[in-house]
Design an enzyme around this catalytic site. Structure first.
Site, PDB file in Angstrom:
ATOM      1  N   GLY A  14      28.481  53.314  -8.518  1.00  0.00           N
ATOM      2  CA  GLY A  14      27.127  53.079  -9.007  1.00  0.00           C
ATOM      3  C   GLY A  14      26.097  53.910  -8.272  1.00  0.00           C
ATOM      4  O   GLY A  14      24.948  53.507  -8.122  1.00  0.00           O
ATOM      5  N   SER A  45      23.754  57.527  -2.293  1.00  0.00           N
ATOM      6  CA  SER A  45      22.731  58.434  -2.855  1.00  0.00           C
ATOM      7  C   SER A  45      21.338  58.072  -2.371  1.00  0.00           C
ATOM      8  O   SER A  45      20.467  58.938  -2.248  1.00  0.00           O
ATOM      9  CB  SER A  45      22.738  58.356  -4.385  1.00  0.00           C
ATOM     10  OG  SER A  45      23.899  58.915  -4.927  1.00  0.00           O
ATOM     11  N   HIS A 259      26.700  69.127   8.914  1.00  0.00           N
ATOM     12  CA  HIS A 259      25.257  69.330   8.824  1.00  0.00           C
ATOM     13  C   HIS A 259      24.737  69.643  10.222  1.00  0.00           C
ATOM     14  O   HIS A 259      25.084  68.947  11.173  1.00  0.00           O
ATOM     15  CB  HIS A 259      24.590  68.076   8.267  1.00  0.00           C
ATOM     16  CG  HIS A 259      23.166  68.290   7.831  1.00  0.00           C
ATOM     17  ND1 HIS A 259      22.161  68.603   8.716  1.00  0.00           N
ATOM     18  CD2 HIS A 259      22.603  68.245   6.599  1.00  0.00           C
ATOM     19  CE1 HIS A 259      21.025  68.740   8.033  1.00  0.00           C
ATOM     20  NE2 HIS A 259      21.261  68.528   6.755  1.00  0.00           N
ATOM     21  N   ARG A 275      13.715  71.862   8.731  1.00  0.00           N
ATOM     22  CA  ARG A 275      13.729  73.299   8.985  1.00  0.00           C
ATOM     23  C   ARG A 275      13.107  74.029   7.811  1.00  0.00           C
ATOM     24  O   ARG A 275      12.459  75.060   7.973  1.00  0.00           O
ATOM     25  CB  ARG A 275      15.159  73.777   9.242  1.00  0.00           C
ATOM     26  CG  ARG A 275      15.639  73.439  10.660  1.00  0.00           C
ATOM     27  CD  ARG A 275      17.117  73.718  10.842  1.00  0.00           C
ATOM     28  NE  ARG A 275      17.924  72.762  10.116  1.00  0.00           N
ATOM     29  CZ  ARG A 275      18.956  73.063   9.340  1.00  0.00           C
ATOM     30  NH1 ARG A 275      19.335  74.315   9.198  1.00  0.00           N
ATOM     31  NH2 ARG A 275      19.630  72.124   8.718  1.00  0.00           N
TER      32      ARG A 275
HETATM   33  C1  LIG Z   1      22.274  61.164   4.889  1.00  0.00           C
HETATM   34  C2  LIG Z   1      22.486  62.053   3.702  1.00  0.00           C
HETATM   35  C3  LIG Z   1      21.426  62.778   3.191  1.00  0.00           C
HETATM   36  C4  LIG Z   1      21.603  63.603   2.097  1.00  0.00           C
HETATM   37  N1  LIG Z   1      20.541  64.328   1.621  1.00  0.00           N
HETATM   38  C5  LIG Z   1      20.713  65.117   0.536  1.00  0.00           C
HETATM   39  C6  LIG Z   1      19.622  65.865  -0.003  1.00  0.00           C
HETATM   40  O1  LIG Z   1      18.493  65.823   0.495  1.00  0.00           O
HETATM   41  N2  LIG Z   1      19.855  66.618  -1.091  1.00  0.00           N
HETATM   42  C7  LIG Z   1      21.080  66.681  -1.691  1.00  0.00           C
HETATM   43  O2  LIG Z   1      21.214  67.354  -2.705  1.00  0.00           O
HETATM   44  N3  LIG Z   1      22.106  65.977  -1.209  1.00  0.00           N
HETATM   45  C8  LIG Z   1      21.966  65.199  -0.110  1.00  0.00           C
HETATM   46  N4  LIG Z   1      23.033  64.497   0.373  1.00  0.00           N
HETATM   47  C9  LIG Z   1      24.257  64.454  -0.406  1.00  0.00           C
HETATM   48  C10 LIG Z   1      24.092  63.528  -1.603  1.00  0.00           C
HETATM   49  O3  LIG Z   1      23.233  62.477  -1.255  1.00  0.00           O
HETATM   50  C11 LIG Z   1      25.394  62.929  -2.067  1.00  0.00           C
HETATM   51  O4  LIG Z   1      26.364  63.927  -2.188  1.00  0.00           O
HETATM   52  C12 LIG Z   1      25.237  62.271  -3.430  1.00  0.00           C
HETATM   53  O5  LIG Z   1      24.167  61.367  -3.417  1.00  0.00           O
HETATM   54  C13 LIG Z   1      26.503  61.575  -3.849  1.00  0.00           C
HETATM   55  O6  LIG Z   1      26.266  60.838  -5.007  1.00  0.00           O
HETATM   56  P1  LIG Z   1      27.457  60.144  -5.778  1.00  0.00           P
HETATM   57  O7  LIG Z   1      26.864  59.452  -6.938  1.00  0.00           O
HETATM   58  O8  LIG Z   1      28.526  61.123  -6.013  1.00  0.00           O
HETATM   59  O9  LIG Z   1      28.040  59.083  -4.724  1.00  0.00           O
HETATM   60  P2  LIG Z   1      27.373  57.848  -3.956  1.00  0.00           P
HETATM   61  O10 LIG Z   1      25.908  57.793  -4.090  1.00  0.00           O
HETATM   62  O11 LIG Z   1      27.952  57.854  -2.592  1.00  0.00           O
HETATM   63  O12 LIG Z   1      27.915  56.607  -4.742  1.00  0.00           O
HETATM   64  C14 LIG Z   1      29.249  56.190  -4.681  1.00  0.00           C
HETATM   65  C15 LIG Z   1      29.372  54.880  -5.426  1.00  0.00           C
HETATM   66  O13 LIG Z   1      30.732  54.536  -5.556  1.00  0.00           O
HETATM   67  C16 LIG Z   1      30.926  53.194  -5.211  1.00  0.00           C
HETATM   68  N5  LIG Z   1      32.320  53.078  -4.786  1.00  0.00           N
HETATM   69  C17 LIG Z   1      32.962  53.793  -3.839  1.00  0.00           C
HETATM   70  N6  LIG Z   1      34.255  53.438  -3.791  1.00  0.00           N
HETATM   71  C18 LIG Z   1      34.432  52.494  -4.736  1.00  0.00           C
HETATM   72  C19 LIG Z   1      35.559  51.748  -5.181  1.00  0.00           C
HETATM   73  N7  LIG Z   1      36.762  51.910  -4.655  1.00  0.00           N
HETATM   74  N8  LIG Z   1      35.368  50.838  -6.173  1.00  0.00           N
HETATM   75  C20 LIG Z   1      34.147  50.660  -6.728  1.00  0.00           C
HETATM   76  N9  LIG Z   1      33.060  51.363  -6.356  1.00  0.00           N
HETATM   77  C21 LIG Z   1      33.213  52.259  -5.375  1.00  0.00           C
HETATM   78  C22 LIG Z   1      29.872  52.912  -4.185  1.00  0.00           C
HETATM   79  O14 LIG Z   1      29.598  51.546  -4.112  1.00  0.00           O
HETATM   80  C23 LIG Z   1      28.713  53.705  -4.747  1.00  0.00           C
HETATM   81  O15 LIG Z   1      28.071  52.940  -5.736  1.00  0.00           O
HETATM   82  C24 LIG Z   1      22.863  63.697   1.496  1.00  0.00           C
HETATM   83  C25 LIG Z   1      23.923  62.967   2.002  1.00  0.00           C
HETATM   84  C26 LIG Z   1      23.761  62.184   3.119  1.00  0.00           C
HETATM   85  C27 LIG Z   1      24.961  61.508   3.696  1.00  0.00           C
END
Ligand SMILES: Cc1cc2nc3c(=O)[nH]c(=O)nc-3n(C[C@H](O)[C@H](O)[C@H](O)COP(=O)(O)OP(=O)(O)OC[C@H]3O[C@@H](n4cnc5c(N)ncnc54)[C@H](O)[C@@H]3O)c2cc1C
Lengths: 641, 248
Positions: A14, A45, A259, A275
């Site tokens: 999600g 996210s 990072h 930066r």
């Molecule tokens: C601190 C930080 C700062 C960042 N800043 C930036 C930025 O400024 N710009 C940028 O472009 N990127 C940034 N990134 C990277 C970016 O935020 C992430 O790569 C991106 O948000 C990932 O989104 P996602 O939807 O793929 O996964 P996520 O947002 O991690 O969501 C994963 C989802 O899967 C669910 N889930 C996981 N395993 C299971 C399971 N087995 N069963 C059911 N549900 C599960 C979780 O509950 C969650 O809802 C940053 C990352 C970090 C760590």
């Protein structure tokens, strides 16, 4: 009897990618179910800070920007490891993604017409923003880009984006189940028909049967234990359950991003936007070492390059020594309190709350830390996982593969929205074209298997190791031997240690047999999976005898385009004690391999001509039975506009 | 001020325990003693207790950087985010209890997610767009000042601390709570939302809305994100009055 639920499209995850995907499927009229470990708004996210890349070209320093420039930056950033067609598709769609989020309510920072004062390459400059652009979405600078391109909402971009997307999910009435964990995919080796799920409130298992299943579970930084910026929930279970099918490969798992600026020692991220807005990196002697190291880009070279320079500084005694190991400094003092409390507000608060410093007056202790998983479930341009029909992946969990061996900052948020939409469209089409192939018995069997694993953990007794000790050992192995700089001897050691830890895991004993979700059991059920991901990562790194992007081998320091212009695929056949590695071309090369514009320029050139290489791509993919993905590129490009 | 507290303190934790899945669940307080380490937060302390003393202890953390809102808990009687509460700022005895108001899942873990989802659904906390998204058009313009104002109230992380601190929310089940009212104000201020003041009137100018507030304003003082909740309430009361006058 186990509960069995039905849906058309099952979205595991999600976060931004999963929810964007679900929106597309729901808008197409499908029944959609989203699963998440946590309430969706707490997905990782929400922690993204600095920005989201899209070539809108709205401010002076973004003037003339366009998707082609964005695409070229992305391929250079990837050190030519990306699938270039996917990178292009992405760059073309990113502006739409940012505007779509604006429509859903993201309070993007806007252009202020008239005089604006910025810090650029160490100097304060005054720039007149055109009043014609007043009120359009503003950009900030980020690493590895030719133009200012990152769109942002202070330093809370991910939060704002996730809340907007989740509001849309609410509006559409999509069913969301939080505090649940997908434990296993239900499949017959050819077709995926859903997942076995465990409720994290009660510990009970149930199955969900679906026509199409999407994995959007984010990154797996926690295989580095606490040496990561990632949330505690980023344990990679989505990638693991795909790997556990025995047929679906993970791509480029050895491509791990560090990072440059995580807070020392906690590992909490301090955004690259610092930066981008003019912050400096200083060593113990308070010298800006990046100016000599990278005269062109300085602090804003790509993350892999900056992290390596920092590691060298600390190795050579220029780090500030502490009981928690050395660190360097991030200097934001010259940006001034007003800027820090508005445009970088979240950074200001993190410094105040977690280390008790005011970045307007004090230096911030930082060091490179694991941050992003370029590797993940290998999917084609349409988001279909290899070898298992009905399974899709998007976001950080996937290897789509626009990032290759190094992701540019800000490209990931943009990827989640762009890929979420495209993969959502494709999963919808798939769901429309297929009936439930659900065999209730298959669902029940899979559920019983998963439950049996849990029961075995609870029944095991004796004096075996604790799951937390094994996790700590895994973290040390990964950070010490599979870190920023790698060497064959170290990687071989990592593989040995991880195999030992996998064995330890099979004899580990729970200290608590508490009924219900039992947090120790919940973690134990993940641990073996995390070790498998770690092993695939270490083995991929050991096999890849070159340096490319974030994969830097001191025993093979050159990028080798002759032998390694390819992508690692790791499968773990059921019953095998070790994974199997194979390779595929990176994809059609429109941009010939060359110098990135920062970092080292020495490399081993390819002997083939570009035409020969490209000619072989389709042939190899067809031979591997993957024609679909290649054709889809064009159809997406057409339908996406 | 450095948050690396002098090492060597021995901390006593008293933690609320309750596992509803147990055969005969008995709520009770349990004591643990650990050595304080530099920069120790409740995130570190609770994980240390779980990993070395009692692995059945339930609590929620995710980002551990005060942005995901998972770890609201009562710390010596005050609703706080566990991850950004440093033991250096606390006395030797630390009492931890789950947030009130929300459904208890086990020990320190409460169901804030469902509460916030229902609240958002009941006030339709999403943009009611004036027209469909046009993928071929540039974005609608907005003044940066306004964007900054919207961002200010958009920063709520739904941790539930304000709700737990709210006298009204403890008794009136349907009271939208400070976070709920803040969310409403956020959409009222957004020109992209087509609802006007009179559409909103029935949502917020009620006993479950801004008039349910007892005026104690503990929410404003404890909000971990320092949202200007006083201003939010003042804004909503003002809107209620002007809209009511127009309606007459
Ligand atoms: C601190 C930080 C700062 C960042 N800043 C930036 C930025 O400024 N710009 C940028 O472009 N990127 C940034 N990134 C990277 C970016 O935020 C992430 O790569 C991106 O948000 C990932 O989104 P996602 O939807 O793929 O996964 P996520 O947002 O991690 O969501 C994963 C989802 O899967 C669910 N889930 C996981 N395993 C299971 C399971 N087995 N069963 C059911 N549900 C599960 C979780 O509950 C969650 O809802 C940053 C990352 C970090 C760590």
């Amino acid at each position: 009897m186990h509960a069995i639920e039905n849906t058309d499209v099952l979205v595991i995850g999600g976060g931004l990618a999963g929810e964007r995907c679900a929106i597309e499927a729901a808008a197409a009229g499908h029944a959609v179910l989203i699963l998440s470990l946590v309430p969706p708004r707490r997905s990782h996210s929400c922690a993204a800070q600095g920005g989201m890349q899209a070539a809108l070209g709205n401010c002076v320093k973004a003037d003339g920007d366009n998707p082609t420039t964005h695409y070229i930056d992305t391929v250079r950033g990837s050190d030519w490891g990306a699938d270039q067609r996917v990178a292009r598709l992405f760059a073309e769609q990113a502006p739409r993604a940012v505007r779509e989020l604006a429509h859903m309510g993201v309070p993007w920072t806007r252009v202020r017409g008239g005089r604006n004062s910025y810090f650029i390459r160490g100097e304060r400059v005054s720039i007149e923003e055109s009043v014609d652009k007043q009120g359009l979405i503003m950009h900030r600078d980020f690493g590895g880009t030719a133009k200012w391109r990152a769109c942002y909402a202070a330093a809370g971009t991910g939060h704002a984006a996730l809340y907007a997307i989740d509001s849309e999910v609410l509006r559409l009435g999509i069913t969301v189940r939080d505090r649940v964990e997908a434990m296993q995919l239900i499949h017959d080796g050819k077709r995926c028909i859903g997942a076995v799920v465990r409720c994290l409130r009660t510990g009970r298992f149930f199955s969900v049967l679906a026509k199409a299943t999407v994995i959007a579970t984010g990154g797996h930084g926690r295989i580095f234990g606490q040496y990561t910026t990632n949330a505690t929930i980023n344990e990679g279970m989505g990638a693991a359950i795909a790997l556990n099918t025995g047929v679906v490969p993970l791509g480029n798992m050895e491509a791990v991003q560090f990072h440059p600026t995580a807070l020392a020692p906690s590992g909490i991220l301090i955004t690259e936007g610092c930066r981008g807005d003019g912050g400096y990196l200083l060593n113990r002697e308070l010298q800006r070492f990046m100016v000599d190291a990278e005269p062109q880009k300085q602090e804003l070279a790509s993350r892999d390059v900056v992290s390596r320079h920092m590691a060298v500084q600390m190795r050579d005694g220029h780090g500030v020594e502490t009981p928690f190991g050395p660190h360097l400094w991030l200097d934001l003092r010259h940006l001034g309190s007003a800027h820090l409390r508005t445009k970088l507000r979240e950074v200001y608060e993190i410094c105040r709350d977690f280390v008790g410093i005011d970045p307007a007056n004090e230096l911030i202790p930082v060091r490179p830390t694991q941050h992003y998983s370029m590797g993940g479930i290998r999917v084609g341009a349409d988001g279909q996982a290899y070898n298992l029909r009905g399974l899709f992946a998007a976001g950080e969990a996937a290897c789509w593969d626009m990032h290759g061996f190094n992701r540019l900052g800000g490209n990931s948020l943009a990827e989640t929205i762009v890929a979420g939409r495209i993969v959502g469209m494709r999963a919808s089409e798939f769901a429309s074209g297929h009936r439930h192939e659900a065999d209730l018995d298959v669902g029940t069997d899979a559920c019983q298997q998963a439950e049996q694993r849990a029961r075995e953990w609870l029944q095991r007794s004796g004096s075996g190791p604790s799951v937390y000790d094994i996790r700590n050992a895994m973290a040390e192995t990964m950070i010490n031997h599979v870190g920023i700089f790698r060497h064959g001897d170290e990687l071989a050691k990592a593989v040995d240690e991880l195999r030992q830890q996998l064995h330890d895991c099979s004899v580990a004993v729970l200290r608590s047999k508490a009924p219900g979700m039992n947090p120790e059991l919940t973690f134990a059920l993940r641990l073996e999976n995390m070790l498998r991901l770690a092993l695939v990562t270490a083995m991929g790194a050991l096999a890849r005898t070159e340096s490319r992007g974030a994969h830097s081998r001191t025993d093979y320091p050159l990028r080798d385009d002759e032998r390694w212009l390819n992508r690692t695929l790791a499968r773990w056949p059921t019953g095998n004690s070790m994974p199997e590695l194979s390779y595929e071309p990176v994809g059609i090369l429109d941009l010939p391999p060359g110098h990135r514009g920062y970092g080292d320029d020495a490399r081993i050139p390819m002997q083939q001509t570009i035409d020969e290489y490209n000619g072989s791509v389709d042939a190899l993919q067809i031979a591997a039975g993957r024609l679909d993905a290649t054709n889809f590129n064009d159809s997406v490009s057409r339908s996406a506009t | 001020m450095s948050r690396a507290s002098p090492a060597g303190r021995r901390l006593t934790f008293e933690i609320f325990r309750f596992n509803p899945q147990a055969e005969q669940p008995q709520p009770h307080m349990q004591r643990f003693e650990i050595e304080e380490t530099p920069y120790m937060s409740l995130f570190i302390a609770l994980n240390t207790i779980r990993e070395t003393m009692d692995p059945s202890l339930q609590f929620d953390f995710a980002c551990r950087s005060a942005i995901c809102g998972s770890c609201g808990m009562m710390v010596n009687g005050k609703p706080s985010l566990g991850c950004r509460t440093l033991t250096a700022d606390l006395p030797d005895l630390i009492r931890l209890q789950p947030l009130p108001v929300f459904k208890l899942i086990g020990d320190l873990s409460v169901d804030t997610g469902v509460w916030f989802r229902e609240m958002a659904a009941s006030s339709e906390a999403w943009i009611h767009a004036k027209q469909a998204f046009n993928p071929n058009a540039a974005e609608e313009r907005m003044d940066d000042e306004l964007a900054a104002t919207l961002y200010e109230s958009d920063r709520c992380i739904e941790c539930g601390c304000c709700v737990a601190a709210c006298g009204a929310a403890r008794f009136a089940k349907d009271f939208k709570g400070p976070a709920g009212l803040n969310r409403i104000a956020r959409f009222m201020m957004d020109p992209r939302d087509e609802r006007d003041d009179s559409d909103w009137f029935d949502v917020f100018a009620t006993e479950d809305g801004v008039f349910g507030c007892l005026g104690l304003m503990a929410c404003h003082d404890i909000c971990p994100k320092e949202l200007p909740l006083l201003e939010v309430y003042a804004y909503l009361r003002r809107k209620a009055l002007t809209t009511a006058r127009k309606r007459d």
